[in-house]
Design an enzyme around this catalytic site. Structure first.
Site, PDB file in Angstrom:
ATOM      1  N   GLN A 173      -1.322 -32.826  14.770  1.00  0.00           N
ATOM      2  CA  GLN A 173       0.068 -32.379  14.938  1.00  0.00           C
ATOM      3  C   GLN A 173       0.337 -31.063  14.218  1.00  0.00           C
ATOM      4  OE1 GLN A 173       1.469 -36.204  13.033  1.00  0.00           O
ATOM      5  NE2 GLN A 173       3.096 -34.919  12.233  1.00  0.00           N
TER       6      GLN A 173
ATOM      7  N   GLY B 181      12.213 -42.342  10.496  1.00  0.00           N
ATOM      8  CA  GLY B 181      13.382 -41.677   9.935  1.00  0.00           C
ATOM      9  C   GLY B 181      14.118 -40.822  10.960  1.00  0.00           C
TER      10      GLY B 181
ATOM     11  N   HIS C 282      11.207 -41.876   2.262  1.00  0.00           N
ATOM     12  CA  HIS C 282      10.187 -42.825   2.734  1.00  0.00           C
ATOM     13  C   HIS C 282      10.437 -44.221   2.154  1.00  0.00           C
ATOM     14  CE1 HIS C 282       7.747 -38.963   2.906  1.00  0.00           C
ATOM     15  NE2 HIS C 282       7.596 -39.430   4.136  1.00  0.00           N
TER      16      HIS C 282
ATOM     17  N   SER D  54       9.085 -33.892   2.483  1.00  0.00           N
ATOM     18  CA  SER D  54       7.905 -33.585   1.668  1.00  0.00           C
ATOM     19  C   SER D  54       7.738 -32.078   1.523  1.00  0.00           C
ATOM     20  CB  SER D  54       6.656 -34.179   2.322  1.00  0.00           C
ATOM     21  OG  SER D  54       6.839 -35.569   2.504  1.00  0.00           O
TER      22      SER D  54
HETATM   23  O1  PAF Z   1       6.888 -38.137  10.408  1.00  0.00           O
HETATM   24  C1  PAF Z   1       5.717 -38.114   9.968  1.00  0.00           C
HETATM   25  O2  PAF Z   1       5.441 -38.156   8.755  1.00  0.00           O
HETATM   26  C2  PAF Z   1       4.572 -37.991  10.960  1.00  0.00           C
HETATM   27  O3  PAF Z   1       4.920 -37.191  12.040  1.00  0.00           O
HETATM   28  C3  PAF Z   1       4.029 -39.343  11.420  1.00  0.00           C
HETATM   29  C4  PAF Z   1       5.071 -40.149  12.177  1.00  0.00           C
HETATM   30  C5  PAF Z   1       3.543 -40.148  10.213  1.00  0.00           C
HETATM   31  C6  PAF Z   1       2.828 -39.147  12.359  1.00  0.00           C
HETATM   32  O4  PAF Z   1       1.799 -38.449  11.735  1.00  0.00           O
END
Ligand code: PAF
Length: 289
Positions: free
Chosen positions: A73, A159, A49, A198
């Site tokens: 998600q 990413g 990140h 993560s």
């Molecule tokens: O890649 C991620 O961490 C997530 O899918 C994102 C792009 C922050 C959307 O919640």
């Protein structure tokens, strides 16, 4: 776009939690004639990140990072409740990186009662992750669209580790004429090749020693394809290698690097993508050929 203002490493970023506060901070930057870069995250930040933040700093004057574990998600059986939440440590890392603004909305800010809108994406969203996580890209699309509209960033860095997500977001931004440039950020890896994620913190020490097999198998396949092997056959070989190491493979596939459609001709750009379970941890990775 160029970065005119030096990021101040170690200075605590401003933290905002509502769209109104975010827009007011962004308006201050705009009044000063500054451009805005954006890195969306779900927190639990690692060097991958931070590399995206550093990349955004080369592309814009100010950088905002969002931290929001997006419930839409995750399927009910997935790791939403155990997803690592490390807000204070995240802010410390962002301060060190010289991030200007952290946007950390609450669930009710992003999805107020009565929220009724969705985004459905075909094209690059079809297959691969969608075969195993059918809810995933509609959840990513709605939250990313909202974040891009809320921040009004000029450029957003995603990413390549989540390669299908990158392609889906790029498609969505193009289709919806979102006034933002989507820029890919290279995957950051441990010295043994494991892509930073993560979710790596879920791995037991023993699983951690096995996990780099995914990158090794994809690398071997990429080399074979460059040397003339049929991409689907090389992907099948990689899948067998990963399975032999004890992982439960969701997919290993060779796809068109841009559309993610199955390959139809020998001169298409190839991307190898994989997802596999190591114990209770789902790992994904990909590599260009
Ligand atoms: O890649 C991620 O961490 C997530 O899918 C994102 C792009 C922050 C959307 O919640």
């Amino acid at each position: 776009m160029g970065r005119q203002r030096m990021a101040e490493a170690g200075k605590a970023p401003k933290i905002v939690g509502t769209v109104a506060e975010l827009r007011s901070a962004v308006a201050d930057y705009r009044r000063a004639g500054e451009t805005l870069g954006f890195v969306p995250t779900m927190g639990a930040l690692h060097e991958g990140h931070i590399a995206l933040v550093k990349q955004a700093q080369t592309l814009a004057d100010r950088v905002v990072v969002s931290i929001f574990v997006n419930p839409t998600q995750f399927a009910p059986n997935e790791d939403f409740s155990r997803y690592p939440r490390t807000f204070d440590a995240d802010v410390d890392k962002l301060a060190q990186a010289g991030c200007d603004l952290v946007y950390a909305p609450g669930r009710e800010d992003m999805y107020p009662a009565g929220f009724s809108t969705g985004i459905s994406i075909a094209g690059p969203a079809q297959g691969l992750e969608s075969d195993f996580r059918p809810h995933f890209f509609s959840g990513v699309a709605i939250v990313v669209a909202k974040l891009l509209l809320q921040t009004a960033a000029d450029v957003a860095v995603f990413g390549e580790k989540d390669y299908q997500q990158l392609r889906v977001v790029t498609q969505m931004a193009r289709d919806l004429d979102l006034p933002v440039r989507i820029v890919p950020g290279p995957t950051v890896r441990e010295s043994d090749g494991l892509a930073l994620s993560s979710r790596n913190r879920y791995l037991t020490p023993e699983e951690r020693t096995v996990a780099p097999v995914i990158h090794r198998a994809l690398t071997t396949a990429a080399i074979a394809i460059k040397a003339g092997a049929v991409p689907d056959a090389a992907a099948a070989e990689a899948e067998a290698t990963i399975a032999r190491a004890g992982l439960k493979v969701d997919y290993v596939a060779a796809r068109n690097a841009e559309t993610l459609a199955p390959l139809a001709s020998p001169d298409e750009p190839v991307r190898l993508l994989a997802a596999a379970w190591l114990g209770t941890t789902r790992l994904i990775d990909n590599i260009g050929v």
